[in-house]
Design an enzyme around this catalytic site. Sequence first.
Site, PDB file in Angstrom:
ATOM      1  N   CYS A 165       0.821  -1.220   0.000  1.00  0.00           N
ATOM      2  CA  CYS A 165       0.000   0.000   0.000  1.00  0.00           C
ATOM      3  C   CYS A 165       0.854   1.268   0.000  1.00  0.00           C
ATOM      4  O   CYS A 165       2.076   1.233   0.102  1.00  0.00           O
ATOM      5  CB  CYS A 165      -0.924  -0.001   1.206  1.00  0.00           C
ATOM      6  SG  CYS A 165      -0.043   0.261   2.773  1.00  0.00           S
ATOM      7  N   ALA A 216       3.144   1.847   2.929  1.00  0.00           N
ATOM      8  CA  ALA A 216       4.384   1.070   2.816  1.00  0.00           C
ATOM      9  C   ALA A 216       5.388   1.821   1.938  1.00  0.00           C
ATOM     10  O   ALA A 216       6.588   1.857   2.232  1.00  0.00           O
ATOM     11  CB  ALA A 216       4.097  -0.303   2.227  1.00  0.00           C
ATOM     12  N   HIS A 252       5.507   6.664  -2.552  1.00  0.00           N
ATOM     13  CA  HIS A 252       6.797   7.248  -2.940  1.00  0.00           C
ATOM     14  C   HIS A 252       6.597   8.720  -3.304  1.00  0.00           C
ATOM     15  O   HIS A 252       7.339   9.581  -2.866  1.00  0.00           O
ATOM     16  CB  HIS A 252       7.383   6.543  -4.171  1.00  0.00           C
ATOM     17  CG  HIS A 252       7.588   5.072  -4.001  1.00  0.00           C
ATOM     18  ND1 HIS A 252       7.465   4.188  -5.045  1.00  0.00           N
ATOM     19  CD2 HIS A 252       7.917   4.327  -2.914  1.00  0.00           C
ATOM     20  CE1 HIS A 252       7.709   2.967  -4.609  1.00  0.00           C
ATOM     21  NE2 HIS A 252       7.978   3.020  -3.326  1.00  0.00           N
ATOM     22  N   ARG A 273      12.276  -4.430   6.534  1.00  0.00           N
ATOM     23  CA  ARG A 273      13.018  -4.052   5.344  1.00  0.00           C
ATOM     24  C   ARG A 273      14.446  -3.800   5.791  1.00  0.00           C
ATOM     25  O   ARG A 273      14.683  -3.096   6.763  1.00  0.00           O
ATOM     26  CB  ARG A 273      12.398  -2.798   4.722  1.00  0.00           C
ATOM     27  CG  ARG A 273      12.929  -2.477   3.350  1.00  0.00           C
ATOM     28  CD  ARG A 273      11.935  -1.567   2.631  1.00  0.00           C
ATOM     29  NE  ARG A 273      12.460  -1.056   1.392  1.00  0.00           N
ATOM     30  CZ  ARG A 273      13.114   0.090   1.287  1.00  0.00           C
ATOM     31  NH1 ARG A 273      13.312   0.845   2.332  1.00  0.00           N
ATOM     32  NH2 ARG A 273      13.555   0.498   0.114  1.00  0.00           N
TER      33      ARG A 273
HETATM   34  S1  SF4 Z   1      -0.780  -1.561   6.107  1.00  0.00           S
HETATM   35 FE1  SF4 Z   1      -2.032  -0.082   7.215  1.00  0.00          FE
HETATM   36  S2  SF4 Z   1      -2.119   1.688   5.852  1.00  0.00           S
HETATM   37 FE2  SF4 Z   1      -1.481  -0.056   4.586  1.00  0.00          FE
HETATM   38  S3  SF4 Z   1      -3.400  -0.913   3.707  1.00  0.00           S
HETATM   39 FE3  SF4 Z   1      -2.944  -2.019   5.615  1.00  0.00          FE
HETATM   40  S4  SF4 Z   1      -4.128  -0.904   7.178  1.00  0.00           S
HETATM   41 FE4  SF4 Z   1      -3.953   0.460   5.420  1.00  0.00          FE
END
Ligand code: SF4
Length: 527
Positions: free
Chosen positions: A54, A57, A186, A88
């Site tokens: 996502c 991230a 990014h 990471r």
């Molecule tokens: S990691 Fe967190 S911010 Fe990313 S899609 Fe999942 S719930 Fe949403």
Amino acid sequence: APVATDLVEDLVKPYPVKVKRKRAKHITVNDPDEIPPIEANVRSTPGIITTRGCCYAGCKGVVLGPITDVIHIVHGPIGCSYYAWMTRRNQADVPESEQDFLKYCFSTDMTTNEIVFGGEKKLAQAVREAYEIFHPKAIDIFSTCPVGLIGDDVHAVAREARKELKIPVFAFSCEGYKGVSQSAGHHIANNGLFKNVVGTEELPAEAKTNPFRVNMLGEYNIGGDAFEIERLLNACGIQLVATFSGNAQLAELAHSQDANLNLIQCHRSINYMATMMETKYGIPWLKVNFIGAEATAKTLRKIARYFGDDELTARVEIVIAEELAKVEPVRQAVRARVEGRPVMLFVGGSRSHHYQSLFRDMGMPVVTAGYEFAHRDDYEGYQVASTIKVDADSRNIEELTVEADPEHYRARKSPEELERLKASVDIADYKGMMPEMAKGAMVVDDISHHELEQLIETYHPALVCSGIKDKYVVEKMGIPCKQLHNYDYGGPYAGFRGAVNFYQEIDRMVNSPVWGFIPTPWEKQSA
Ligand code: SF4
């Protein structure tokens, strides 16, 4: 080799009609002389088992997270923080006297209470607490999915905290549902860094004596890659001002506008920064590749050509000769054991291209490759960037309007010099992955689990390069899978020393006797 044209049809055959039509656009047969267009950076098909992540991230996990002396507070329920906690491998070598928060994970740990009544108070309290305990130089805040939905104003909280604590506090609206992948994150991270950090300090005068000053953009020091790059630049007499953002401290990024050239390793994650710095400060950028021995030599020569200094050029040649002398015997030995064995590469937004150089060094052909979240320019080349239409899913990612800074703009080269240089150095250009791939090789964007499985069954590769989610699926099929995100906990793989590490690692993997033990002796007998 199987005919790739039929493969496209085969790969999408089991899908429902609508999905079939959609996925077919993401799969193409390469032709380096006439690059076919590919669909990329659009939303994933629900339920298809994508490997994408996502926006949060991409923003926190990738671009900002590696900065060592800033406290990164994740505003959200605990999952987003926990799963991104030291997973990471962006390494750092922080001097004793400096702060290093890399080992921590900071969260506001939202609960039902904050969802119902709002989380701004808890966030403000978290920022205050983090400051009181750690006294960091700066704090940044990352929004996760619920934050945007309940309407928490993270930027207002940051503004108030900045006044109260008198340190930089800045926030990112990088909710996980923004855009279609890590890529949106990014972009948001680039914008935030550019607005809040770059240009806020000046490089001290004593650090400005070397004219060969560069920034490394899009290098996150996975497994120590940035250490090796820094070693090589030092050996050549090139000064590294800042790395975005492996092993980085805030101050480096803050005075990075004083460099004379930006080098882009990962085009996808940081190209925005390069173009914005070019417009505002007049710093040209070069796409480089420090992955692969041949590629590293080419990169160092390219930098020397840009600066056009005879002494520098001579030094670069000496370094290349010394380093290649150590690389060559290992490369030859490994090449004899792996040559001709096919490889498949499915990695995030840049490595599927860069690592093809290492496989070329070893004579291993890449039969198919693709990205999780790259855009068309990473596949087809920079020239298509201006023709890409931003679709409804990515339209809400801010495009900053940047102008030349009246005080700090300094043209590093005259327009005529740049024009002349362009004949031998591809300034402000990225050719993309497809022109370097063989004719007939397959390119698959945002690959699904089904497609990966079927490609493995078709090509029977000697090696698949991918990530943790694919690794054990692939290895249970009897084929080694090299993780090219976390390097299977090894590395570095950049530069000359990295190339040696990589050749040896690939030799160990593909020639390991373990693969011969998968069929049982009685299965072998009856076969
Ligand atoms: S990691 Fe967190 S911010 Fe990313 S899609 Fe999942 S719930 Fe949403």
